[in-house]
Structure formats: structure tokens, C-alpha cells
Design a protein around this motif. Structure first.
Motif, mmCIF file in Angstrom:
data_model
loop_
_atom_site.group_PDB
_atom_site.id
_atom_site.type_symbol
_atom_site.label_atom_id
_atom_site.label_comp_id
_atom_site.label_asym_id
_atom_site.label_seq_id
_atom_site.Cartn_x
_atom_site.Cartn_y
_atom_site.Cartn_z
ATOM 1 N N MET A 1 17.129 -2.006 7.801
ATOM 2 C CA MET A 1 15.815 -2.591 7.885
ATOM 3 C C MET A 1 14.745 -1.516 7.700
ATOM 4 N N LEU A 2 14.958 -0.359 8.354
ATOM 5 C CA LEU A 2 14.018 0.745 8.239
ATOM 6 C C LEU A 2 13.961 1.263 6.807
ATOM 7 N N GLY A 3 15.103 1.209 6.123
ATOM 8 C CA GLY A 3 15.148 1.640 4.726
ATOM 9 C C GLY A 3 14.330 0.738 3.827
ATOM 10 N N LEU A 4 14.382 -0.589 4.071
ATOM 11 C CA LEU A 4 13.591 -1.526 3.272
ATOM 12 C C LEU A 4 12.101 -1.311 3.493
ATOM 13 N N ALA A 5 11.702 -1.046 4.729
ATOM 14 C CA ALA A 5 10.295 -0.781 5.014
ATOM 15 C C ALA A 5 9.831 0.480 4.292
ATOM 16 N N TRP A 6 10.685 1.522 4.278
ATOM 17 C CA TRP A 6 10.324 2.769 3.595
ATOM 18 C C TRP A 6 10.161 2.534 2.098
ATOM 19 N N ILE A 7 11.060 1.718 1.496
ATOM 20 C CA ILE A 7 10.972 1.418 0.062
ATOM 21 C C ILE A 7 9.699 0.626 -0.230
ATOM 22 N N ALA A 8 9.331 -0.334 0.638
ATOM 23 C CA ALA A 8 8.129 -1.142 0.436
ATOM 24 C C ALA A 8 6.879 -0.274 0.506
ATOM 25 N N VAL A 9 6.834 0.660 1.449
ATOM 26 C CA VAL A 9 5.673 1.540 1.571
ATOM 27 C C VAL A 9 5.548 2.421 0.336
ATOM 28 N N ARG A 10 6.650 2.987 -0.126
ATOM 29 C CA ARG A 10 6.619 3.851 -1.307
ATOM 30 C C ARG A 10 6.188 3.067 -2.545
ATOM 31 N N ALA A 11 6.661 1.794 -2.671
ATOM 32 C CA ALA A 11 6.305 0.983 -3.844
ATOM 33 C C ALA A 11 4.811 0.648 -3.819
ATOM 34 N N CYS A 12 4.256 0.344 -2.649
ATOM 35 C CA CYS A 12 2.837 0.002 -2.547
ATOM 36 C C CYS A 12 1.954 1.230 -2.782
#
Length: 152
Positions: A1-12
Motif C-alpha cells: 500500500m505504501l508503495g502505491l502511495a509513493w508511485i502516485a506521489v511521484r507520478a503527480c
């Protein structure tokens, strides 16, 4: 879950225009959740419908007792306002905290018709007419149907 949040932040951070898509998705999900929640269970603060209020009302006096009280309050007048009935009841210690609408619901549950604009002393407001409480005279009774007399 933490990995998905990190990917979303980097994409934004690399493409800020993706925030519009995320915002639209978030709003759509919130709308659906609110709609589903509203249709699943009624609000606890909502007032019950008049039919529900009448069913949930504690057993009170009989219809005849209420008719007698209303006729006594009318005296020689052609009707009585619900506010007058409620004031009399509250003087006697009954219906404390009631409003005119509460009394109207209870009268209608007993089968006593309430007129929305009964005019007494020049003031039109909700009330009960005397003619609605009195039984029809035998002269006004409907004639027996001809089919009943020919069937015998």
C-alpha cells in the motif's frame, strides 16, 4: 500500500495534470458512497411520516372519548380549532410538548377528519367541524339498493 502511495506521489510530481483525473475519480467515488449510504438506511434525525407517527403513538383514549371531548369544546359553535383543543388538553395535563401538527396526526389516525381552513370568529385555521362528528340523520341515510329487494 505504501508503495502505491509513493508511485502516485511521484507520478503527480512529474505530471501535475494527473491531479485533475485523481480529483474527478475521488469526487465520483464520494458521490456514489454518499448515494449508496443514503438509500441503505434512513437518517436517524428524520421525522417519521404521519402514518408512522400514528402507529408509534402510545395507546390513547378511544375515538368516542375524543369525539365527546371535541363536541363538549364546540358547545353551540359549528366547530373547534385544533389550537383550542390543544390548549384545553395541556391545561388538563395531557399532550404536554405537543404541537398542533401532532394533534392533527392523532385525530386523523382515529378517523376524525380535520378541516385545513375552518373559519371561526374570522380566523381560518385547522379545526374539526361539528358535522364531521355527528352521525348522519336517518332522513339522509342512503336508500337500499333495488338489487337487494329483487334478490329476495
Amino acid at each position: 500500500m505504501l508503495g502505491l502511495a509513493w508511485i502516485a506521489v511521484r507520478a503527480c510530481r512529474t505530471a501535475p495534470s494527473l491531479l485533475w483525473v485523481v480529483t474527478a475519480g475521488w469526487l465520483w467515488a464520494a458521490y456514489r458512497a454518499g448515494r449508496d449510504h443514503a438509500s441503505a438506511a434512513p437518517a436517524e434525525d428524520a421525522e417519521p411520516a404521519p402514518a408512522e407517527a400514528a402507529e408509534n403513538a402510545p395507546d390513547g383514549p378511544s375515538t368516542e372519548a375524543v369525539r365527546t371531548l371535541l363536541l363538549d369544546l364546540m358547545g353551540d359553535d359549528r366547530g373547534v380549532h385544533l389550537s383550542t383543543v390543544l390548549a384545553h388538553m395541556q391545561e388538563e395535563g395531557q399532550g404536554v410538548g405537543w404541537k398542533v401538527g401532532d394533534l392533527r396526526v392523532r385525530l386523523e389516525a382515529l378517523g376524525i377528519p380535520v378541516d385545513p381552513k375552518l373559519k371561526l370568529s374570522g380566523v381560518p385555521t385547522r379545526g374539526v367541524r361539528k358535522e364531521a362528528l355527528l352521525p348522519p340523520s336517518p332522513a339522509e341515510a342512503p336508500a337500499p339498493s333495488p338489487e337487494a329487494s329483487t334478490a329476495a
